[in-house]
Motif scaffolding. Structure first.
Motif, PDB file in Angstrom:
ATOM      1  N   ALA A  88       2.854  27.817 -46.281  1.00 29.45           N
ATOM      2  CA  ALA A  88       2.737  27.668 -47.741  1.00 29.45           C
ATOM      3  C   ALA A  88       3.569  28.712 -48.478  1.00 29.45           C
ATOM      4  N   HIS A 148      -3.880  17.547 -51.551  1.00 25.81           N
ATOM      5  CA  HIS A 148      -4.504  18.242 -50.415  1.00 25.81           C
ATOM      6  C   HIS A 148      -3.482  19.066 -49.646  1.00 25.81           C
ATOM      7  N   TYR A 149      -2.514  19.638 -50.371  1.00 28.01           N
ATOM      8  CA  TYR A 149      -1.537  20.550 -49.762  1.00 28.01           C
ATOM      9  C   TYR A 149      -1.534  21.872 -50.522  1.00 28.01           C
ATOM     10  N   HIS A 150      -2.699  22.468 -50.627  1.00 34.12           N
ATOM     11  CA  HIS A 150      -2.809  23.685 -51.425  1.00 34.12           C
ATOM     12  C   HIS A 150      -3.430  24.835 -50.630  1.00 34.12           C
ATOM     13  N   ILE A 163       2.800  18.615 -55.961  1.00 31.88           N
ATOM     14  CA  ILE A 163       3.460  19.320 -54.869  1.00 31.88           C
ATOM     15  C   ILE A 163       4.980  19.322 -55.022  1.00 31.88           C
ATOM     16  N   THR A 197       2.059  25.480 -54.733  1.00 32.44           N
ATOM     17  CA  THR A 197       2.713  24.414 -53.979  1.00 32.44           C
ATOM     18  C   THR A 197       3.342  25.025 -52.734  1.00 32.44           C
ATOM     19  N   SER A 200       7.016  19.792 -41.599  1.00 35.66           N
ATOM     20  CA  SER A 200       7.370  21.132 -42.084  1.00 35.66           C
ATOM     21  C   SER A 200       7.578  22.089 -40.914  1.00 35.66           C
ATOM     22  N   GLY A 214      -1.095  23.099 -41.560  1.00 33.01           N
ATOM     23  CA  GLY A 214      -1.781  22.203 -42.463  1.00 33.01           C
ATOM     24  C   GLY A 214      -2.631  22.896 -43.511  1.00 33.01           C
ATOM     25  N   PHE A 215      -3.453  22.071 -44.177  1.00 37.21           N
ATOM     26  CA  PHE A 215      -4.195  22.523 -45.350  1.00 37.21           C
ATOM     27  C   PHE A 215      -5.603  21.946 -45.344  1.00 37.21           C
TER      28      PHE A 215
END
Length: 492
Positions: free
Chosen positions: A193, A168-170, A63, A79, A213, A279-280
């Motif tokens: 994102a 887990h940020y995709h 990320i 990312t 964020s 979120g993701f």
């Protein structure tokens, strides 16, 4: 009371005397921690173990490695890193236990400083030769006695163990709100994102989400838009910090005419664009092809669901020690999921997880399924007592650790890792880490004030030359400074 469905004995046995081939998926912070700990183990140094990490991109970092918001095969940017991102935890607390940030590093470093730190970590411990770049794991399935891994270069390889560290940020999580799908279709809404820097999207912008964020993006959009409406969970919890920033509750409808309705009955008209900092999803596509994981919310328990591993997209369940799947399709100790815990100091926690993984891979009998099932049910009871009433509520809260959970968990991982001949140091979380982590918001506000005044460089002079205690002293001084500034402003 039955707490765990029967686990066939052959799935608990795994011959620790044979050579072990280990595959790590991802070379971000978690994958690097796993590579470092495994490569320093006696098993690797003796040649009994081999390890390789597959990384989709051409460099390490995950990320933290920047990229333009161009979609990949999953219709998402690789990312979500935006230009102004800084850490929300001071780096002396965030850093790997075994490797500090350089002397005089700003207390809350920017993303490119973190990326450089990860590259330095990989170089220091000679990890790069163990990584195969530009290679994606497309499929991983358990076949009889091993994992068969299919790669994007057309290759197929067999491994005894998998470590899942793909982050887990995709895959963006888009909430189900009436009208939102039409806004997305018409380009009036986008997920964070895709956000990189504040650009003019209209006079009145809605930002949804009150995580770090969401807060950053709302503040930045105030510099280019006349009005920013920030939808947060508890609108009165934070004082408005800009004249053109309005806080509202959760949006429950986005209308075609630009009106947004909130859960408290209030409305905002003439919204030009909505940014979703919501979120993701947890996402493991390489395990889905052969049904190695069930993409669904697990049923109510106890007992734990028989034989299945679930990905609710909020959590992976059930995992012993939040790492090892308690299911019957493959050996419990043959696979580990790293770095799923959120709202923690991630790097040292993942290094602790890596030590626990080495213990379990070397000695599968060290995992007691019954005891682990009891721990899982105990955690579920704690989450229910805190107000979770449905399976989905429990899933959302499962990996969200409270202030004591992460410290107890980290200490327990190192305690577990003390296997015979492991060589793992018994590391305990220090009191200063606990105290200063709880002050991270005040520390960041104080540090930002020092940076804005131009004084931060002087505060940093020579800090780190005498080791970690330099950083501890600096953080306590910044905390005192932040309190004094708050008191001063309160009297004005």
């Amino acid at each position: 009371m039955e707490i765990l469905s029967s686990v066939p004995p052959h799935l608990l046995r795994h011959n620790s005397q044979c050579e072990k081939r280990i595959c790590i998926i991802g070379a971000g912070a978690g994958g690097l921690a796993a590579l470092k700990v495994i490569s320093e183990s006696a098993y690797f140094k003796s040649g009994k173990w081999s390890v390789v990490a597959y990384e989709t991109r051409n460099k390490i970092g995950g990320i933290w490695l920047p990229a333009p918001p161009v979609v990949d095969a999953y219709n998402a940017p690789i990312t979500p890193l935006y230009d102004s991102l800084t850490t929300n935890v001071p780096h002396p607390i965030m850093a790997y236990t075994s490797y500090s940030f350089p002397n005089e590093t700003p207390l809350f470093p920017s993303a490119h400083v973190v990326q450089t730190y990860l590259e330095s970590y990989a170089a220091c411990f000679n990890l790069v030769p163990l990584i195969k770049f530009d290679t994606t794991v497309l499929d991983a399935r358990w076949e009889s006695t091993q994992w068969t891994v299919t790669l994007s270069d057309g290759g197929h390889s067999a491994y005894d163990h998998l470590i899942i560290a793909n982050g887990h940020y995709h895959l963006p999580r888009i909430p189900e709100v009436p009208g939102l799908a039409d806004w997305m279709k018409n380009g009036r809404a986008s997920h964070s994102a895709w956000y990189r820097k504040p650009i003019f999207l209209g006079d009145k912008i809605l930002v949804v989400g009150d995580g770090p964020s969401g807060q950053d993006i709302a503040a930045e959009m105030c510099t280019v838009s006349s009005v920013v409406v920030h939808a947060v969970t508890v609108p009165g919890a934070v004082t408005n910090d800009a004249g053109n920033l309005i806080r509202r509750g959760r949006p429950i409808e986005l209308k075609a005419n630009g009106q947004v309705v909130f859960d408290d009955g209030t409305t905002e008209d003439d919204i030009d664009h909505c940014i979703l900092a919501t979120g993701f999803h947890m996402h493991f596509p390489f395990l889905e092809g052969a049904s190695m994981i069930n993409k669904d919310t697990p049923p109510d328990f106890p007992p734990l669901p028989p034989g299945e591993l679930y990905n609710s997209t909020y959590h992976v369940f059930p995992l012993a020690k939040h790492l090892f799947p308690l299911q019957t399709r493959y050996p419990i100790s043959s696979i580990a999921f790293m770095g799923l815990i959120i709202r923690v100091a991630p790097f040292p926690l993942m290094e602790a997880q890596a030590h626990a993984i080495v213990r379990a891979f070397a000695d599968p009998s060290s995992l007691d399924p019954i005891a682990e099932a009891v721990d899982i049910i105990t955690r579920a009871d704690k989450i229910r007592r805190a107000g979770a009433s449905t399976s989905l509520d429990i899933a959302k809260a499962w990996f969200r650790f409270d202030r004591e959970d992460q410290w107890n968990y980290r200490d327990a991982l190192y305690q577990f890792a003390q296997g015979t001949g492991s060589g793992t140091p018994l590391i305990k979380v220090t009191e200063w880490e606990k105290e200063l982590y709880d002050l991270k918001v005040e520390l960041k506000l104080g540090w930002e004030d020092l940076e804005n005044s131009g004084d931060s460089s002087e505060w940093l002079r020579d800090v780190g030359k005498n080791g970690v205690q330099d950083w501890v002293g600096l953080m306590y001084r910044v905390a005192d400074y932040a309190r004094s500034r708050k008191n001063l402003l309160g009297r004005l």
